[in-house]
Design an enzyme around this catalytic site. Structure first.
Site, PDB file in Angstrom:
ATOM      1  N   HIS A  45       0.872  -1.161   0.005  1.00 35.86           N
ATOM      2  CA  HIS A  45      -0.013  -0.017  -0.095  1.00 35.86           C
ATOM      3  C   HIS A  45       0.889   1.303  -0.096  1.00 35.86           C
ATOM      4  O   HIS A  45       1.966   1.369   0.601  1.00 35.86           O
ATOM      5  CB  HIS A  45      -0.873  -0.170   1.319  1.00 35.86           C
ATOM      6  CG  HIS A  45      -2.093  -0.982   1.006  1.00 35.86           C
ATOM      7  ND1 HIS A  45      -3.388  -0.368   0.703  1.00 35.86           N
ATOM      8  CD2 HIS A  45      -2.333  -2.232   1.051  1.00 35.86           C
ATOM      9  CE1 HIS A  45      -4.062  -1.221   0.676  1.00 35.86           C
ATOM     10  NE2 HIS A  45      -3.470  -2.493   0.755  1.00 35.86           N
TER      11      HIS A  45
ATOM     12  N   SER B  57      -6.263   3.258  -6.100  1.00 38.87           N
ATOM     13  CA  SER B  57      -5.645   4.292  -4.943  1.00 38.87           C
ATOM     14  C   SER B  57      -5.894   5.711  -5.425  1.00 38.87           C
ATOM     15  O   SER B  57      -6.035   6.350  -4.319  1.00 38.87           O
ATOM     16  CB  SER B  57      -4.102   3.789  -4.657  1.00 38.87           C
ATOM     17  OG  SER B  57      -4.289   2.676  -3.826  1.00 38.87           O
TER      18      SER B  57
ATOM     19  N   VAL C  98     -10.044   5.377   3.138  1.00 39.68           N
ATOM     20  CA  VAL C  98     -10.043   6.665   3.078  1.00 39.68           C
ATOM     21  C   VAL C  98     -11.650   7.091   2.681  1.00 39.68           C
ATOM     22  O   VAL C  98     -12.146   8.057   3.101  1.00 39.68           O
ATOM     23  CB  VAL C  98      -9.017   7.539   2.183  1.00 39.68           C
ATOM     24  CG1 VAL C  98      -7.654   7.347   2.884  1.00 39.68           C
ATOM     25  CG2 VAL C  98      -9.188   6.829   0.731  1.00 39.68           C
TER      26      VAL C  98
ATOM     27  N   ALA D  49      -8.362   6.950  -7.082  1.00 41.69           N
ATOM     28  CA  ALA D  49      -9.810   7.688  -6.694  1.00 41.69           C
ATOM     29  C   ALA D  49     -10.041   7.484  -5.223  1.00 41.69           C
ATOM     30  O   ALA D  49     -10.585   8.381  -5.021  1.00 41.69           O
ATOM     31  CB  ALA D  49     -10.602   6.548  -7.516  1.00 41.69           C
TER      32      ALA D  49
ATOM     33  N   GLN E 230      -7.824   8.011  -2.706  1.00 39.46           N
ATOM     34  CA  GLN E 230      -7.394   9.385  -2.035  1.00 39.46           C
ATOM     35  C   GLN E 230      -7.911  10.650  -2.273  1.00 39.46           C
ATOM     36  O   GLN E 230      -8.087  11.412  -1.625  1.00 39.46           O
ATOM     37  CB  GLN E 230      -5.745   9.406  -2.320  1.00 39.46           C
ATOM     38  CG  GLN E 230      -5.016   8.298  -1.670  1.00 39.46           C
ATOM     39  CD  GLN E 230      -3.635   8.366  -1.363  1.00 39.46           C
ATOM     40  OE1 GLN E 230      -3.064   9.210  -1.203  1.00 39.46           O
ATOM     41  NE2 GLN E 230      -2.697   7.310  -1.520  1.00 39.46           N
TER      42      GLN E 230
ATOM     43  N   PHE F 208       0.774   3.475   7.110  1.00 41.46           N
ATOM     44  CA  PHE F 208      -0.566   3.730   7.721  1.00 41.46           C
ATOM     45  C   PHE F 208      -1.568   3.433   6.492  1.00 41.46           C
ATOM     46  O   PHE F 208      -1.534   4.105   5.664  1.00 41.46           O
ATOM     47  CB  PHE F 208      -0.701   5.259   8.064  1.00 41.46           C
ATOM     48  CG  PHE F 208      -1.955   5.643   8.536  1.00 41.46           C
ATOM     49  CD1 PHE F 208      -2.173   5.247  10.063  1.00 41.46           C
ATOM     50  CD2 PHE F 208      -2.801   6.433   7.930  1.00 41.46           C
ATOM     51  CE1 PHE F 208      -3.420   5.564  10.528  1.00 41.46           C
ATOM     52  CE2 PHE F 208      -4.046   6.913   8.341  1.00 41.46           C
ATOM     53  CZ  PHE F 208      -4.426   6.141   9.764  1.00 41.46           C
TER      54      PHE F 208
END
Length: 472
Positions: free
Chosen positions: A372, A389, A428, A391, A393, A424
């Site tokens: 990730h 990822s 989202v 889209a 974020q 981390f």
């Protein structure tokens, strides 16, 4: 060959469609009258013995090589008296019914067929003969289906648009669908609404039937003893389904009847009481099954999609290999599970993929975590994230940070990785920029073991959200 499980435990899923019955009806009550008299096992019909199913003879057994006069007489009652009592009842109340007509029985009942047609009843096919099909070779059953349609057309004057065998085999639903001649088939008992199945290139409508709201229980154990018991069961079923319709989830209520059973005076009294009760309610639709089929075709036409359980491995892995970030091996392993219709939804396929993630070694799961990207990190700035990822974020405005916000994220990313050894990870799409930062500050102080478990759970959540973009 992949390991596939054919039974469909999902059906319409947790959110069944709004039936949208005509006139805003809260319930569709489909009354079916089985016409089998003259189509049952009998030496006169070329069978090896007498009938033994669904009569008032307790513990009846076939008589090999003999005619069973008592059994024949009970079936004869259905044609001679029971049918006409039911005909008067339904025509007098203006309630149309669907006949499940055994083709050879219809051929021996010209006056009853004329009365069915004059009443505007639907005459569907109930097979060629009222016999067991479970051990019948597929080629023979296919031939009997074709002959039933031919004879039905000859006797009734038009081909059947619906089908119910009843004493069916594992091949019956497929064989009847493959004829391409039927608007609906009913050899299932698995839902309160119609649904579509895919039979090759054909989308076949299935209208499930019933064996419990059915007068056959007068002839089976445990079953009904009095008409009042039958009435109470029908009323209870109606009340539950009607209430669901009032709540916006209208259903279908099938009721199965037989001339020789419910046609008896003491039994029909319960049916009459139920019809009084049902007709006293607003918003009750009494359709023939062909009316249900026509409505469903217009209101809920079939919608095909690429089903994961039917994909070849290369397509499956290509389609779902990125659900877990840069970890196509998860999809590759999931392909070998016992997949079926239950896995053709986002929730179902997520369960299969998550099982492979959960059963992987700690090192393999760690590799998934490390695959990730950092949130709003260097890969994002360089536009090197996966499409998923990127889209995700962007959904939390992480692609539009101020210089100070970006510096904060970069600092937190570095501190988190330095402490825990992996990025981390947070779903989202469940958050705003502010709630992500708050979670960052909270989680960075957790023990690494705790964070590993939390990150794995978030990876699964991200996968679930990604699948919902692709599947029902």
């Amino acid at each position: 060959m992949p390991n596939r499980y054919p039974r469909d435990f999902r059906g319409h899923g947790p959110d069944a469609p709004d039936a949208q019955w005509p006139g805003g009806a809260k319930i569709a009550v489909s009354i079916v009258l089985n016409y089998e008299e003259g189509g049952e096992n009998n030496l006169l019909h070329g069978d090896a013995g007498s009938e033994a199913f669904l009569s008032d003879i307790a513990g009846a057994a076939p008589w090999p090589g003999q005619r069973h006069w008592n059994m024949e007489s009970i079936y004869d009652y259905g044609a001679r008296a029971g049918f006409w009592r039911l005909h008067r009842l339904f025509t007098g109340r203006g309630i149309p019914v669907t006949i499940y007509g055994v083709a050879t029985a219809l051929a021996r009942a010209p006056e009853q067929v004329a009365a069915m047609k004059a009443a505007g009843w639907e005459i569907a096919s109930h097979g060629l003969k009222w016999v067991e099909h479970r051990d019948m070779p597929e080629t023979e059953e296919r031939a009997q289906i074709a002959e039933a349609i031919r004879l039905h057309t000859e006797v009734v004057g038009e081909p059947p648009r619906g089908w119910y065998t009843g004493r069916c085999s594992m091949n019956t639903v497929r064989l009847t669908a493959e004829t391409g001649q039927l608007d609906w088939i009913s050899d299932t008992y698995d839902d309160d609404l119609p649904y579509w199945i895919e039979a090759g290139d054909r989308d076949q409508l299935v209208i499930p039937y019933t064996l419990e709201a059915n007068d056959m229980r007068f002839a089976t154990a445990p079953g009904y003893i009095t008409g009042e018991q039958f009435y109470q069961y029908l009323k209870d079923s109606f009340d539950v389904l009607y209430a669901e319709g009032q709540a916006g989830a209208a259903k279908m209520f099938s009721i199965g009847l037989h001339c020789r059973l419910i046609g008896r005076p003491g039994k029909i009294a319960g049916l009459m009481r139920f019809l009084d009760y049902a007709q006293s309610h607003e918003g009750v639709w009494f359709p023939r099954r062909i009316d249900i089929a026509d409505h469903w075709q217009k209101t809920h036409p079939p919608k095909r999609f690429d089903r994961p359980s039917q994909m070849p491995r290369d397509v499956f892995v290509a389609r779902f290999g990125s659900i877990f970030e840069h970890s196509p091996w998860i999809a590759d392993r999931a392909f070998d599970l016992e997949l079926g219709p239950a896995h053709d939804s986002a929730t179902g396929l997520h369960n299969a993929l998550a099982r492979m993630f959960r059963s992987a070694t700690a090192d393999e799961r760690m590799a998934v975590l490390r695959a990730h990207p950092d949130l709003a990190g260097k890969l994002a700035a360089a536009k090197r994230l996966t499409a998923e990822s990127t889209a995700e974020q962007a959904s939390a405005a992480l692609d539009a940070l101020t210089d100070d916000e970006r510096a904060t994220f970069e600092r937190l990313n570095a501190e988190y990785v330095a402490k825990h050894g992996f990025p981390f990870i947070i779903a989202v799409r469940d958050h705003t920029k502010d709630s992500i930062l708050a979670a960052f500050h909270t989680r960075i102080g957790n023990a690494t073991e705790t964070e590993f478990a939390t990150a794995c759970a978030q990876v699964e959540r991200i996968a679930a959200l990604r699948l919902k973009d692709l599947l029902p």
